[in-house]
Write a protein that holds these residues in place. Structure first.
Motif, mmCIF file in Angstrom:
data_model
loop_
_atom_site.group_PDB
_atom_site.id
_atom_site.type_symbol
_atom_site.label_atom_id
_atom_site.label_comp_id
_atom_site.label_asym_id
_atom_site.label_seq_id
_atom_site.Cartn_x
_atom_site.Cartn_y
_atom_site.Cartn_z
ATOM 1 N N SER A 1 20.354 -13.329 5.774
ATOM 2 C CA SER A 1 21.667 -12.674 5.778
ATOM 3 C C SER A 1 22.789 -13.686 5.954
ATOM 4 C CB SER A 1 21.733 -11.611 6.871
ATOM 5 O OG SER A 1 21.893 -12.215 8.127
ATOM 6 N N ILE A 2 23.963 -13.312 5.471
ATOM 7 C CA ILE A 2 25.172 -14.134 5.645
ATOM 8 C C ILE A 2 26.277 -13.254 6.230
ATOM 9 C CG2 ILE A 2 26.970 -15.514 4.508
ATOM 10 C CD1 ILE A 2 25.053 -16.203 2.293
ATOM 11 N N VAL A 3 27.000 -13.797 7.218
ATOM 12 C CA VAL A 3 28.295 -13.234 7.607
ATOM 13 C C VAL A 3 29.316 -14.035 6.792
ATOM 14 C CG1 VAL A 3 29.930 -12.775 9.468
ATOM 15 C CG2 VAL A 3 27.455 -12.664 9.931
ATOM 16 N N LYS A 4 29.944 -13.374 5.832
ATOM 17 C CA LYS A 4 30.794 -14.045 4.839
ATOM 18 C C LYS A 4 32.145 -14.477 5.440
ATOM 19 C CE LYS A 4 28.638 -11.784 0.824
ATOM 20 N NZ LYS A 4 28.872 -11.014 -0.444
ATOM 21 N N PRO A 5 32.891 -15.342 4.711
ATOM 22 C CA PRO A 5 34.135 -15.911 5.272
ATOM 23 C C PRO A 5 35.148 -14.880 5.758
ATOM 24 C CG PRO A 5 33.547 -17.071 3.258
ATOM 25 C CD PRO A 5 32.591 -15.917 3.379
ATOM 26 N N ASP A 6 35.257 -13.746 5.081
ATOM 27 C CA ASP A 6 36.259 -12.744 5.497
ATOM 28 C C ASP A 6 35.937 -12.180 6.881
ATOM 29 O OD1 ASP A 6 34.014 -11.307 4.083
ATOM 30 O OD2 ASP A 6 35.139 -9.559 4.770
ATOM 31 N N ALA A 7 34.643 -12.078 7.195
ATOM 32 C CA ALA A 7 34.231 -11.522 8.488
ATOM 33 C C ALA A 7 34.327 -12.569 9.598
ATOM 34 C CB ALA A 7 32.816 -10.963 8.392
ATOM 35 N N VAL A 8 33.955 -13.821 9.298
ATOM 36 C CA VAL A 8 34.098 -14.894 10.293
ATOM 37 C C VAL A 8 35.576 -15.040 10.658
ATOM 38 C CG1 VAL A 8 33.819 -17.369 10.725
ATOM 39 C CG2 VAL A 8 32.010 -16.097 9.534
ATOM 40 N N GLU A 9 36.431 -15.036 9.627
ATOM 41 C CA GLU A 9 37.885 -15.171 9.800
ATOM 42 C C GLU A 9 38.455 -14.090 10.723
ATOM 43 O OE1 GLU A 9 40.333 -17.159 8.751
ATOM 44 O OE2 GLU A 9 42.006 -15.798 9.206
ATOM 45 N N ARG A 10 37.886 -12.882 10.653
ATOM 46 C CA ARG A 10 38.406 -11.761 11.461
ATOM 47 C C ARG A 10 37.639 -11.565 12.773
ATOM 48 N NH1 ARG A 10 37.834 -7.054 7.847
ATOM 49 N NH2 ARG A 10 36.419 -8.434 6.720
ATOM 50 N N ASN A 11 36.907 -12.625 13.218
ATOM 51 C CA ASN A 11 36.193 -12.560 14.514
ATOM 52 C C ASN A 11 35.171 -11.438 14.588
ATOM 53 O OD1 ASN A 11 37.445 -14.758 15.594
ATOM 54 N ND2 ASN A 11 38.792 -13.619 16.968
ATOM 55 N N LEU A 12 34.429 -11.230 13.478
ATOM 56 C CA LEU A 12 33.458 -10.132 13.445
ATOM 57 C C LEU A 12 32.010 -10.599 13.601
ATOM 58 C CD1 LEU A 12 35.126 -8.007 10.614
ATOM 59 C CD2 LEU A 12 34.946 -7.405 13.049
ATOM 60 N N GLY B 1 35.870 -20.605 3.577
ATOM 61 C CA GLY B 1 35.872 -20.797 5.024
ATOM 62 C C GLY B 1 34.453 -20.799 5.542
ATOM 63 N N PRO B 2 34.305 -21.005 6.869
ATOM 64 C CA PRO B 2 32.953 -21.041 7.422
ATOM 65 C C PRO B 2 32.222 -19.704 7.291
ATOM 66 C CG PRO B 2 34.623 -21.280 9.153
ATOM 67 C CD PRO B 2 35.349 -21.279 7.853
ATOM 68 N N ILE B 3 30.911 -19.814 7.171
ATOM 69 C CA ILE B 3 30.044 -18.628 7.146
ATOM 70 C C ILE B 3 28.970 -18.802 8.213
ATOM 71 C CG2 ILE B 3 30.414 -18.210 4.678
ATOM 72 C CD1 ILE B 3 27.601 -19.397 4.158
ATOM 73 N N MET B 4 28.323 -17.696 8.592
ATOM 74 C CA MET B 4 27.133 -17.754 9.425
ATOM 75 C C MET B 4 25.957 -17.366 8.553
ATOM 76 S SD MET B 4 28.047 -18.617 12.544
ATOM 77 C CE MET B 4 26.442 -18.349 13.288
ATOM 78 N N LEU C 1 27.854 -1.504 7.602
ATOM 79 C CA LEU C 1 28.693 -2.682 7.862
ATOM 80 C C LEU C 1 29.820 -2.799 6.843
ATOM 81 C CD1 LEU C 1 25.882 -5.281 8.691
ATOM 82 C CD2 LEU C 1 27.469 -4.210 10.315
ATOM 83 N N ARG C 2 29.483 -2.575 5.569
ATOM 84 C CA ARG C 2 30.529 -2.735 4.545
ATOM 85 C C ARG C 2 31.566 -1.611 4.618
ATOM 86 N NH1 ARG C 2 26.364 -5.028 -0.034
ATOM 87 N NH2 ARG C 2 26.821 -7.246 0.232
ATOM 88 N N ALA C 3 31.143 -0.396 4.925
ATOM 89 C CA ALA C 3 32.130 0.679 5.077
ATOM 90 C C ALA C 3 33.089 0.336 6.218
ATOM 91 C CB ALA C 3 31.429 2.002 5.355
ATOM 92 N N ASP C 4 32.555 -0.241 7.283
ATOM 93 C CA ASP C 4 33.385 -0.495 8.459
ATOM 94 C C ASP C 4 34.202 -1.783 8.366
ATOM 95 O OD1 ASP C 4 32.433 1.824 9.519
ATOM 96 O OD2 ASP C 4 30.971 0.876 10.846
ATOM 97 N N TYR C 5 33.664 -2.813 7.687
ATOM 98 C CA TYR C 5 34.301 -4.131 7.769
ATOM 99 C C TYR C 5 34.775 -4.721 6.452
ATOM 100 C CZ TYR C 5 32.154 -4.021 12.396
ATOM 101 O OH TYR C 5 31.787 -3.663 13.664
ATOM 102 N N ALA C 6 34.203 -4.327 5.305
ATOM 103 C CA ALA C 6 34.554 -4.990 4.049
ATOM 104 C C ALA C 6 36.007 -4.728 3.669
ATOM 105 C CB ALA C 6 33.625 -4.521 2.939
ATOM 106 N N VAL C 7 36.612 -5.732 3.022
ATOM 107 C CA VAL C 7 37.998 -5.624 2.565
ATOM 108 C C VAL C 7 38.025 -5.025 1.161
ATOM 109 C CG1 VAL C 7 40.100 -6.925 2.057
ATOM 110 C CG2 VAL C 7 38.612 -7.639 3.950
ATOM 111 N N ASN C 8 37.154 -5.511 0.286
ATOM 112 C CA ASN C 8 37.045 -4.989 -1.083
ATOM 113 C C ASN C 8 35.703 -5.425 -1.674
ATOM 114 O OD1 ASN C 8 37.329 -7.672 -2.113
ATOM 115 N ND2 ASN C 8 39.553 -7.480 -1.963
#
Ligand code: ATP
Ligand code: MG
Length: 137
Positions: free
Chosen positions: A6-17, A68-71, A101-108
């Protein structure tokens, strides 16, 4: 027990998720057995998503994944591949089921916060793409 990547993508790392997403994974009964933060090069991002080369969204996807960074994580559990895909929800957050997760956190559609392997073959390829054998518990 099965393993998935799994990856926590840059948009989620950026938003402290990171913590929120790890909490959801662990609460769902999956164990994080390896993890690290990194920043993808263009070559790494293109290689990781090689199956999508030539598609209209490919360049945007690669640029996003390098932005940006990913996990990156290896998750372990019963049916981990299918269960983590279910936890993520559909690729397009507008179609993702409530509570995913995507319903709650994804931007698009592109900035969709998380990745998970879609088959045993991709899990094996993706785990070895980012982790050496001695990094896995
Ligand atoms: P991932 O592989 O990241 O876990 P997925 O397996 O749900 O996602 P794929 O079809 O493998 O979806 O697409 C990989 C990524 O490419 C998606 O997560 C998304 O960021 C992006 N993507 C896919 N299809 C589109 C699209 N039609 N428009 C914009 N971005 C897209
Ligand atoms: Mg995919």
């Amino acid at each position: 027990l099965e393993r998935t990547f799994s990856i926590v993508k840059p948009d989620a790392v950026e938003r402290n998720l990171i913590g929120a997403i790890y909490h959801r994974v662990e609460s769902a009964g999956m164990r994080i057995v390896a993890a690290k933060m990194l920043r993808l090069t263009k070559e790494q991002a293109e290689g990781f998503y090689a199956e999508h080369q030539g598609k209209p969204f490919f360049e945007k996807l690669v640029n996003f994944m390098m932005s940006g960074p990913i996990m990156v994580q290896v998750l372990e559990g019963e049916n981990a591949i299918a269960r983590y895909r279910e936890l993520m929800g559909k690729t397009n957050p507008e179609e993702a089921a409530c509570g995913t997760l995507r319903a709650d956190y994804a931007v698009n559609y592109t900035f969709n916060s998380v990745h998970g392997s879609d088959s045993p073959e991709s899990a094996a390829r993706e785990i070895s793409y980012f982790f050496a054998a001695e990094e896995l518990c």
